[in-house]
Design a protein around this motif. Structure first.
Motif, short mmCIF file in Angstrom:
data_model
loop_
_atom_site.label_atom_id
_atom_site.label_comp_id
_atom_site.label_asym_id
_atom_site.label_seq_id
_atom_site.Cartn_x
_atom_site.Cartn_y
_atom_site.Cartn_z
N ALA A 132 0.81 -1.22 0.00
CA ALA A 132 0.00 0.00 0.00
C ALA A 132 0.84 1.26 0.00
O ALA A 132 0.43 2.29 -0.56
CB ALA A 132 -0.93 0.00 1.22
N THR A 133 2.02 1.21 0.63
CA THR A 133 2.87 2.41 0.73
C THR A 133 4.21 2.13 0.09
O THR A 133 4.49 1.01 -0.37
CB THR A 133 3.05 2.79 2.20
N GLY A 134 5.06 3.13 0.15
CA GLY A 134 6.40 2.97 -0.42
C GLY A 134 7.40 2.41 0.56
O GLY A 134 8.59 2.29 0.21
N GLU A 135 6.97 2.03 1.76
CA GLU A 135 7.89 1.47 2.75
C GLU A 135 8.14 -0.02 2.47
O GLU A 135 7.22 -0.75 2.09
CB GLU A 135 7.32 1.63 4.15
N PRO A 136 9.37 -0.49 2.65
CA PRO A 136 9.65 -1.92 2.43
C PRO A 136 8.98 -2.78 3.51
O PRO A 136 8.86 -2.37 4.66
CB PRO A 136 11.17 -2.00 2.50
N GLU A 137 8.55 -3.95 3.10
CA GLU A 137 7.92 -4.90 4.01
C GLU A 137 8.67 -6.23 3.95
O GLU A 137 8.97 -6.71 2.85
CB GLU A 137 6.45 -5.11 3.65
N PHE A 138 8.94 -6.81 5.13
CA PHE A 138 9.65 -8.09 5.23
C PHE A 138 8.70 -9.16 5.77
O PHE A 138 7.91 -8.91 6.68
CB PHE A 138 10.86 -7.97 6.17
N HIS A 139 8.80 -10.34 5.22
CA HIS A 139 8.06 -11.48 5.74
C HIS A 139 8.75 -12.77 5.29
O HIS A 139 9.65 -12.73 4.43
CB HIS A 139 6.59 -11.47 5.31
N SER A 140 8.36 -13.89 5.88
CA SER A 140 8.97 -15.19 5.55
C SER A 140 7.90 -16.11 4.97
O SER A 140 6.76 -16.12 5.43
CB SER A 140 9.57 -15.84 6.80
#
Length: 481
Positions: A108-116
């Protein structure tokens, strides 16, 4: 004691090892977590390079954009074959380039998202970010399956838990062996004392004992000497009491029986009249002013006293703890019942009681004189409390019980019986059922119960046939083949 000491040493040695293992695992996890944070930062640095790899929009509307992977991104994928992947998606999650299993990602935003995500047995660390490219705004993803945080469990098992587990097992075995070897003299001393019979109170060899336990051995020897002296004193007292009580009581009872016989043979003897009775020991006859009622009271008192002395002596001799060391012999239960029937037949006839025998051939391992005392007490109780015209039956034989055939002894009467609530108490010493009519000391069933324990059995009390009277039974262990 040795077992408790061994367990205490194991706990004291293994608990620190266990805590050290947990601390090592925690530090290993913290190291893996710190390395994973560094890995996330490194993975994030490739995102702008992957965005710059989109060099132009598609040739026609709806075509995927033109992608030319930057050299660092190509090196990243080549260095991790099977453990690295990428994808380029539009804002709706439709896959434009890359691995199909990475499709559907939206940010949704320009921020990076981390997940596994786990894929084909590999756990990937994935960074997703919405970026502006030459083909417009897209979502790019990079996945790396070599994240140390995802591998820390297997590393922990291989490098920490297994070595510590092996160390704890080795320590447990070593401590157990060392304590058992060090305490072997004490264990042998314990077994030697435990395996002694109650009659063996001889001193323990102090010289053969380790120096550390010699004070204990000396204390035990002093205790054995005291117990030996007390036991000898008790045995002397029993022997002296038996001699001092039984002999004069027997003489007194014989004299009273003679008086009673003379008085009862005189018909219509007026109260208070003088009667000539023989004296004891060949003395000259004396004239006494006694009536039949007084003589009967005296006779009953002497009988009760004599019986009580005999019962107390029998109870002392039948103590289960003192009989454990005595060897048992083969006892013919049928012959025992026949001899008791003959011995009590006159007493039963005098009271108008039908004394009978319903027996089969049976044998058991035991002490014949004790079983004779048991049966005599049971028959005496049955004759005493069964009203005139009743019946008392001696029984013995074999009974199928608990999957085997066992020998038994029993005495059954059709007297007043004992209520179920009182049966658990009548084997207590000197206990008599409230309201019981007749003479007695409350020792007959107590003696029988003590003898039953000597023979590793239990005295069973049941109602007789037709719920009348009382059935007292003793079931023995089957004879060895």
């Amino acid at each position: 004691m040795a077992s408790r000491l061994r367990n205490r040493l194991l706990v004291m040695l293994l608990a620190p090892l266990f805590l050290l293992g947990l601390g090592n695992a925690w530090f290993d996890y913290r190291s893996a977590d710190s390395a994973a944070v560094q890995h996330d930062r490194q993975l994030l640095r490739y995102v702008p390079l992957l965005a710059d790899s989109v060099v132009a929009p598609g040739v026609q509307s709806g075509d995927p954009p033109v992608l030319l992977l930057a050299p660092p991104v190509e090196d990243f994928l080549k260095l991790r074959p099977g453990h690295a992947a990428y994808s380029v998606n539009d804002l709706d999650g439709r896959l434009l380039h890359g691995e199909p299993w990475l499709s559907g990602a939206t940010v949704a935003t320009g921020e990076p998202e981390f997940h596994s995500v786990e894929e084909q047995g590999v756990t990937y660390r994935i960074v997703s970010q919405r970026v502006r490219t030459r083909a417009g705004e897209l979502v790019v993803q990079l996945a790396d399956g070599s994240d140390p945080r995802q591998q820390w469990l297997s590393a922990l098992l291989a490098r920490v838990l297994l070595p510590n587990l092996v160390l704890m097992i080795a320590a447990a075995l070593t401590v157990s062996w060392a304590v058992r070897r060090a305490l072997r003299p004490l264990i042998e001393l314990t077994e030697a004392v435990e395996n002694r019979s109650p009659q063996d109170l001889s001193a323990i060899d102090v010289a053969a004992s380790p120096a550390e336990v010699r004070p204990l051995v000396q204390s035990l020897n002093r205790l054995f000497d005291l117990v030996n002296a007390q036991s000898a004193s008790q045995r002397r007292f029993i022997a002296d009491a038996a001699h001092q009580l039984r002999t004069p009581l027997a003489g007194l009872q014989a004299q009273v029986e003679a008086w009673a016989q003379v008085l009862h043979n005189k018909h219509r003897q007026p109260p208070g009249a003088s009667t000539s009775v023989p004296g004891a020991g060949g003395a000259q006859p004396v004239t006494l002013a006694l009536d039949a009622e007084q003589i009967d009271k005296l006779r009953r008192a002497t009988r009760r006293t004599s019986q009580l002395a005999n019962q107390l002596l029998a109870l002392s001799r039948a103590d289960a703890r003192s009989m454990e060391a005595q060897p048992m012999q083969r006892v013919d239960l049928l012959a025992l019942c026949e001899s008791l029937l003959e011995a009590h037949l006159d007493a039963a006839t005098a009271r108008g009681i039908d004394l009978g025998l319903a027996a089969q051939a049976a044998h058991t391992q035991g002490h014949e004189w004790l079983l004779r005392e048991l049966l005599a007490n049971l028959v005496d109780n049955a004759i005493r409390y069964t009203p005139p015209g009743g019946s008392v039956t001696l029984r013995c034989g074999l009974i199928p019980l608990a999957g085997s055939v066992k020998p038994y002894l029993a005495v059954e009467d059709d007297g007043p019986g004992i209520s179920a609530a009182e049966r658990s108490r009548v084997t207590e010493r000197f206990y008599r059922v409230p309201g019981t009519v007749g003479e007695g000391s409350g020792l007959g069933l107590a003696i029988a119960d003590e003898i039953a324990r000597v023979h590793h059995s239990t005295l069973e009390l049941h109602a007789g046939q037709g719920d009348r009277g009382l059935l007292v039974r003793l079931v023995f262990a089957p004879e060895p083949a």
